[in-house]
Design a protein around this motif. Structure first.
Motif, short mmCIF file in Angstrom:
data_model
loop_
_atom_site.label_atom_id
_atom_site.label_comp_id
_atom_site.label_asym_id
_atom_site.label_seq_id
_atom_site.Cartn_x
_atom_site.Cartn_y
_atom_site.Cartn_z
N PHE A 144 7.35 18.95 57.38
CA PHE A 144 6.82 17.82 56.59
C PHE A 144 5.66 17.15 57.32
N VAL A 145 5.77 17.07 58.71
CA VAL A 145 4.66 16.42 59.44
C VAL A 145 3.40 17.31 59.32
N GLY A 146 3.62 18.64 59.33
CA GLY A 146 2.49 19.56 59.16
C GLY A 146 1.82 19.35 57.81
N LEU A 147 2.66 19.25 56.75
CA LEU A 147 2.10 19.03 55.39
C LEU A 147 1.37 17.68 55.36
N ALA A 148 1.95 16.67 56.05
CA ALA A 148 1.30 15.34 56.06
C ALA A 148 -0.07 15.47 56.73
N ASN A 149 -0.10 16.18 57.89
CA ASN A 149 -1.37 16.30 58.61
C ASN A 149 -2.42 17.00 57.76
N TRP A 150 -2.00 18.08 57.08
CA TRP A 150 -2.97 18.84 56.28
C TRP A 150 -3.42 18.02 55.06
N LEU A 151 -2.48 17.40 54.36
CA LEU A 151 -2.77 16.92 53.01
C LEU A 151 -3.21 15.46 52.94
N ILE A 152 -2.59 14.59 53.77
CA ILE A 152 -2.86 13.15 53.58
C ILE A 152 -4.35 12.83 53.73
N PRO A 153 -5.00 13.27 54.85
CA PRO A 153 -6.44 12.93 54.94
C PRO A 153 -7.22 13.42 53.72
N MET A 154 -6.92 14.64 53.25
CA MET A 154 -7.70 15.18 52.11
C MET A 154 -7.37 14.41 50.83
N MET A 155 -6.09 13.97 50.69
CA MET A 155 -5.69 13.32 49.44
C MET A 155 -6.28 11.91 49.34
N ILE A 156 -6.49 11.25 50.50
CA ILE A 156 -6.99 9.87 50.41
C ILE A 156 -8.48 9.81 50.78
N GLY A 157 -9.10 10.99 50.95
CA GLY A 157 -10.54 11.00 51.20
C GLY A 157 -10.91 10.53 52.58
N ALA A 158 -10.04 10.80 53.58
CA ALA A 158 -10.38 10.38 54.96
C ALA A 158 -10.87 11.61 55.73
N PRO A 159 -11.75 11.42 56.69
CA PRO A 159 -12.25 12.57 57.48
C PRO A 159 -11.16 13.16 58.37
N ASP A 160 -10.26 12.33 58.92
CA ASP A 160 -9.20 12.87 59.79
C ASP A 160 -8.11 11.81 59.89
N MET A 161 -7.10 12.10 60.73
CA MET A 161 -6.04 11.10 60.93
C MET A 161 -6.63 9.95 61.76
N ALA A 162 -5.94 8.79 61.72
CA ALA A 162 -6.48 7.60 62.39
C ALA A 162 -6.52 7.80 63.90
N LEU A 163 -5.51 8.50 64.48
CA LEU A 163 -5.43 8.62 65.95
C LEU A 163 -5.36 10.12 66.30
N PRO A 164 -6.50 10.81 66.29
CA PRO A 164 -6.49 12.27 66.47
C PRO A 164 -5.87 12.73 67.80
N ARG A 165 -6.17 12.02 68.89
CA ARG A 165 -5.65 12.52 70.19
C ARG A 165 -4.12 12.38 70.21
N MET A 166 -3.62 11.23 69.68
CA MET A 166 -2.15 11.07 69.67
C MET A 166 -1.54 12.14 68.77
N ASN A 167 -2.28 12.52 67.73
CA ASN A 167 -1.81 13.57 66.83
C ASN A 167 -1.59 14.88 67.60
N ASN A 168 -2.55 15.20 68.47
CA ASN A 168 -2.42 16.43 69.29
C ASN A 168 -1.21 16.33 70.20
N LEU A 169 -1.07 15.17 70.85
CA LEU A 169 0.04 14.99 71.80
C LEU A 169 1.38 15.12 71.05
N SER A 170 1.46 14.48 69.87
CA SER A 170 2.78 14.50 69.20
C SER A 170 3.12 15.91 68.75
N PHE A 171 2.10 16.80 68.55
CA PHE A 171 2.49 18.18 68.25
C PHE A 171 2.94 18.88 69.54
N TRP A 172 2.09 18.78 70.59
CA TRP A 172 2.32 19.65 71.75
C TRP A 172 3.59 19.27 72.53
#
Lengths: 380, 66, 179, 529
Positions: D92-120
């Motif tokens: 579900f987090v993967g689907l959120a990462n892929w879809l939410i920015p595209m669905m709301i017209g945002a270029p990327d997630m608000a905190l990209p580096r934290m996004n990387n850390l929370s995956f790795w």
């Protein structure tokens, strides 16, 4: 092609959902009706709510599959553009609310009945141990362990399984019919749960606390149940067998049990005087070992690495005899090694210790006599 | 003062409909046109507590009636 | 990261930290809630603030049962001198439990009380009990331990039998770590 | 396997993704991180699934044939943990990462580096968890609900590693949730008010708040366990004044919001797919949002329905019974809204729609058995039997898993620019549908007849239905390998997909070309409803 088998799929599914439970309700695949007033109430509650759900399901899925089948694009269905109707929404919110209230009333009544443990005639203290049950008749001062009696080779598929496979114990819990019995459920180590489906009694056994339950059995017979809370390695191998006897038979059984206890005391004293030879002790010891100790230390005496210590070549089994006796009598607190002083007679204790010191080529040559065990017990 | 009361009543009504899960388009747009979400959140938490207390009272009434 | 994200980040970090604290706050909250409602058969494990001198209700007699249980292969022998006792609500009553350290080394034990039925727990007041503190026994030592208690007359009338159960725990390691 | 890279079209301004391994390690791009989450979830789904195969193989017949009871308990525990924390939540987090920015017209997630850390964090957390299987004394064997004192005083020595890996998973989920909320609140395209957001975004916003409130309590519980085991406190041992029932209260206070964390995003996905294939706007959009909020609030009031037999006082049982029954109302609203969306629509039944309809039917069956479990007196007979196992598998497998699979089929053309093979998709659906029902439907009856949960061997009267379940389990298991084949075939050799392959699909993500460019919506799109 797809649309057709979707509808077929729906009717097959509804048939499965409707027919199978009906068939299984009569067969053995449904909640047992049981032999107590509470179990009858719970069974009828279960069936009523089950049928309510089935009814709702048939209506809701019926509308859904009809509309799917009827409004397929390939049949030229044009999409209507309505997408809100608050009145309809309020209706299909209030109807479930009414149904829920209708369900809650009988459920509350049954629950109140289940919680009334006042004025019991018999009190039984049930204690869960790691992987067996201990029953104590509080008023009559009778207590015993109830362990699985299915032989190990049946479990290992080396022998055919009898009808009550995994649901048979060496000493069942005997209860009177027609009398209100109060259970005081607690545990010696981890959380277990004492459950007999036919009595509709299920109560968790929690170490340090006493939980209460009650039952009043209507018909005599044998009722089987199992531990219903994960409690470790042999969670699936600690069944419960309740034998309901008529009042006369029950009081006869109690009297006989108390007489047995006295006889056992004399026998212990007497056998202490009897001269046991090394081989007799070894033979008796092997039987006791297979029945009790093999569950953890394994028949081979190898135990399970870092879970249950091996006895073959173990410093205890080949070291100081007194230390070995002390561990078997008093167990080792905080581990699964139990105190067997109350569980076995002095003869059985002497025999099993002799066996452990000589089997699997430990052969220390020691012979531990019942008198030696009795001496340790007296010194306490 | 009257306007303030009216607003609060509208917020309570929309939070109650949220509990039920039913809301129409018109009042939803009006709700979400308001500037800050905080009154709704506070009303939501308060009404949730009231719901819990109401349930506890129902249980006591049921138990009292025996 | 623009200013707005930074501002919401502050709140969004505070919430989980607060919930982590709330998780730990639930422990004392649970204890208080249990004591108040007598949940789980818990009864006071410390001497009463002040012994309430309730009037004795001679018309009613309650049957008190005593049940003991050793925990996790605690080797001591532990049993009540009498398993049953008739008492009047409001009257101080005394029961004695005998315990003996059968091993050949000193040990400490802690008895944990539990009342059944659970609703009776809040009406069961212990003035003096061996479960208020740990018991230290030398090898082969035996001890008779009293518990002095009384039952509140406001006990609901449908309760006629109260079972007071003690579970004996081996706390030798715990006690050793403490001092 | 470069999903989003080999198509970086020319107008993709300054730089495409870095080449090679460093791309995936240092990526802050929400599409790459989404892809990694989805592949991790798929791998964990297959590992957890193989453990389920071990369980079902042992339960094929009465008697101990395959594994020792100790190892069997490790398999049930690890199957639960890996499926809950490793397959469903990361998917579900993967689907959120892929879809939410595209669905709301945002270029990327608000905190990209934290996004990387929370995956790795996750691969190491699950590596650690799987390693415990090879440690002395074996891996965790106390059930995924790890009740004390079995998980504290009587646990194998590897329990401390288990606690550490739960901490890592919790940390990753909390950071993921913070990221989602910050993105949704701050980075919506102009014109996209809170109430015009797609429903998947709404359900994820509410799920993220649930995560922020529930996950820390789980972290608290495992920390208390750690202190009980190693530092001599007694939170959960009665000896020092603690209480094992306290553990259950704390765990389930987290546990019930957790099961809603695993189903609310699924509601969001189904609310996208059903309108798309009915070619009709979602019925009662605002009711759906309000119902989701109501479910989220109620989910914090019902936790003790998992503990009806633990000896709660009568008032407690009644309170939690009534509160649990109330949740059926908003859930019912959602099911009725989906059905009304399909009513008088113009339907076509491609694979995503088939999975969505199966979701609605089978999830509702799980909901009905859940309603039966809510009835406290009846729960005394159901608790800890296979009836409960059937309930939560009907809610989770056709619920969460089918919605994730449906989402994959629905958005795969957008992610990798290629269409999946429709015929293979339908085969996969019917294969999974049959396997699922064969496995879990008999469990209802075996549980009612009295078979307890988490046992490696059973009495003879449960034999034949268990055999059917085991056969069904292997059918369902192989179907998911077939799904792996379909996905890889689609990514490598599927034919080109248009920007919007689904006639009825609406949403900002469909305005992007397929596959979605590495950096999308660098200029926020104009959004008018």
């Amino acid at each position: 092609m797809v649309e057709l088998n979707l509808t077929k799929g729906y009717w097959l599914f509804i048939a499965l959902y409707l027919v199978v439970p009906q068939v299984s309700a009569d067969l053995k695949y449904n909640m047992p009706v049981g032999v107590t007033e509470v179990s009858h109430a719970v069974h009828s509650l279960h069936m009523t709510i089950f049928w309510i759900c089935v009814a709702i399901a048939v209506i809701v899925f019926g509308v859904m599959f009809w509309s799917i089948f009827h409004h397929r694009k390939s049949r030229g269905a044009k999409a209507a553009q309505f997408h809100e109707n608050t009145l309809v929404e309020i209706i299909w919110t209030l109807i479930p609310l009414v149904i829920l209230v209708a369900m809650a009333v009988p459920a509350t009544a049954t629950l109140i009945k289940m919680y009334d443990t006042s004025d019991a005639d018999v009190d039984i203290q049930i204690t869960g141990y790691q992987w067996k049950w201990h029953y104590k008749y509080v008023n009559d001062d009778i207590e015993f362990f109830s362990t699985l009696s299915t032989p190990a080779d049946q479990i290992k598929n080396e022998a055919p399984k009898d009808t009550n496979y995994l649901l048979e114990v060496d000493q069942p819990l005997v209860l009177p019919v027609g009398k209100k019995v109060r259970f005081l459920v607690t545990s010696n180590d981890v959380i277990h749960s004492w459950w007999v489906p036919d009595l509709a009694v299920k109560r968790d056994a929690i170490p340090g606390f006493i939980n209460e339950a009650w039952t009043k059995i209507e018909r005599s017979g044998t009722y089987r149940g199992q531990c219903a809370e994960l409690c470790g390695k042999d969670h699936g191998f600690m069944p419960i067998v309740v034998e309901a006897k008529s009042e006369q038979e029950y009081s006869a059984w109690v009297a006989n049990k108390q007489a047995e206890k006295e006889a056992a005391k004399q026998a212990a004293a007497a056998s202490a005087t009897k001269e046991w030879s090394h081989d007799e002790l070894m033979a008796e010891g092997e039987k006791v070992y297979a029945r009790i100790c093999a569950a953890c230390h394994q028949p081979t005496g190898m135990g399970i690495p870092s879970v249950f210590p091996a006895l073959k070549g173990s410093p205890v089994a080949t070291g100081n005899v007194q230390e070995h006796i002390n561990i078997v009598l008093h167990g080792r607190p905080g581990t699964a090694m139990q105190a067997f002083a109350q569980q076995l007679s002095t003869t059985e204790l002497a025999a099993v210790i002799t066996y452990e010191r000589n089997a699997w080529d430990n052969n220390t040559g020691d012979t531990v006599l019942p008198q030696a065990i009795q001496a340790v017990l007296d010194k306490q | 003062m009257k306007q303030m009361l009216l607003d609060w009543w509208r917020i309570v009504r929309s939070v109650l409909s949220a509990f039920l899960g039913v809301q129409n388009e018109h009042s939803r747009q009006r709700d979400f046109a308001s500037d800050s979400p905080w009154p709704f959140i506070i009303a939501g938490v308060v009404l949730a507590l009231i719901l819990v207390i109401a349930l506890v009272l129902i249980v006591h009434v049921v138990l009292a009636s025996g | 990261m623009d200013a707005r994200t930074q501002r919401s980040l502050v709140w969004l970090v505070l919430l989980p930290v607060a919930m982590f604290g709330f998780g730990f706050a639930l422990v004392p909250l649970y204890d208080v809630f249990c004591r108040v409602t007598g949940l789980n058969g818990k009864v006071n494990t410390s001497p009463l603030a002040m012994p309430v001198s309730a009037k004795v209700d001679l018309s009613r007699s309650i049957n008190i049962q005593f049940v003991t249980q050793n925990n996790a292969n605690m080797p001591w022998t532990f049993q009540p001198l009498s398993t049953e006792m008739e008492i009047h609500p409001g009257a101080d009553s005394r029961a004695v439990f005998r315990v003996k350290n059968v091993t050949d080394h000193p040990m400490s034990a802690q008895a944990i009380p539990s009342i059944s039925p659970a609703e009776a727990a809040q009406y069961f007041h212990k003035i003096q009990c061996f479960c208020f503190n740990q018991q230290h026994l030398a090898a082969r030592e035996s001890l008779d331990m009293p518990v002095i208690f009384y039952v509140d007359p406001e006990l609901p009338d449908y309760i006629h039998t109260i079972t007071l159960g003690y579970t004996l725990f081996d706390v030798t390691k715990l006690a050793a770590r403490a001092n | 396997m470069d999903v989003a890279s080999e198509h970086s079209t020319d107008h993709d301004a300054h730089h495409g993704p870095a080449k090679g391994f460093t791309r995936w390690v240092y990526t802050t791009n929400h599409k790459d991180i989404g892809t990694m989450y989805l592949w991790l979830a798929f791998a964990m789904f297959l590992i957890g699934g193989s453990m389920a195969m071990v369980i079902r193989a042992e339960l094929f017949q009465p008697g101990l044939q395959l594994v020792q009871p100790g190892f069997f308990n490790q398999m049930t525990t690890m199957h639960g943990l890996i499926m809950v924390f490793g397959a469903v939540m990361p998917a579900f987090v993967g689907l959120a990462n892929w879809l939410i920015p595209m669905m709301i017209g945002a270029p990327d997630m608000a905190l990209p580096r934290m996004n990387n850390l929370s995956f790795w964090i996750l691969p190491f957390a699950f590596g650690l968890l799987l390693l415990t299987l090879f440690m002395d004394g074996g891996g965790p064997n106390f059930g995924w609900t790890f009740y004390a004192p079995l998980s504290t005083q009587y646990a194998p020595p590897s329990v401390t590693f288990f606690i550490f890996s739960i901490h890592l998973m919790g940390l990753s989920s909390i950071m993921g949730a913070i990221n989602v909320i910050a993105t949704i609140i701050n980075m919506r395209a102009p014109g996209m008010t809170l109430m015009k957001m797609p429903l998947f975004v709404w359900t994820w916003l509410i799920t993220a708040f649930l995560l922020l409130a529930a996950m820390p309590v789980l972290a608290g519980v495992v920390t208390m366990m750690l202190m009980d085991i190693n530092f001599g406190t007694s939170y959960f041992s009665a000896a020092g004044g603690g209480d094992p029932v306290l553990f259950q209260h704390l765990f389930w206070f987290f546990g019930h919001p957790e099961v809603y964390i695993m189903i609310l995003p699924a509601f969001g996905i189904i609310s996208h797919i059903v309108p798309a294939f009915s070619r009709k706007r979602l019925f009662g959009y605002s009711s759906m949002v309000y119902a989701t909020a109501s479910i989220a609030i109620l989910s914090f009031m019902v936790w003790a329905h998992h503990m009806f037999t633990v000896g709660l006082p009568l008032a407690g049982e009644l309170f939690f019974m009534y509160a649990t029954m109330m949740i059926a109302v908003p859930t019912g609203v959602k099911v009725f809204n989906w059905i009304s969306t399909m009513f008088r629509g113009s339907l076509t039944l491609e694979t995503p729609m088939l999975f969505a309809i199966a979701f609605i039917v089978l999830f509702t069956i799980g909901g009905f058995s859940g309603l039966m479990l809510a009835i406290s007196p009846a729960d005394f007979q159901y608790q800890d039997t296979y009836f409960v196992v059937a309930h939560f598998h009907y809610v989770l497998v056709p619920g969460a898993i089918f919605s994730i699979i449906a989402a994959a089929y629905f958005w795969l053309p957008k992610w990798c620019g290629r269409m999946y093979d429709e015929k293979l998709g339908k085969i996969h659906f019917w294969w999974s549908f049959v396997g699922l029902n064969l496995t879990f439907f008999p469990m209802h009856f075996v549980g009612l007849a009295g078979m307890p949960r988490r046992i490696p061997d059973y009495a003879l009267q449960f034999a034949d239905f268990n055999m059917i379940s085991s056969i069904g389990a292997f059918i369902f298991g192989t179907a998911q390998l077939f799904f792996l084949y379909i996905v890889v075939k689609c990514i490598l050799t599927g034919e080109k997909a248009p920007a919007c392959p689904w006639e009825g699909a609406e949403g900002l993500e469909w305005t992007l070309p397929s596959p979605a460019p590495y950096h999308s919506f660098t200029v926020p799109p104009k959004f008018e409803d």
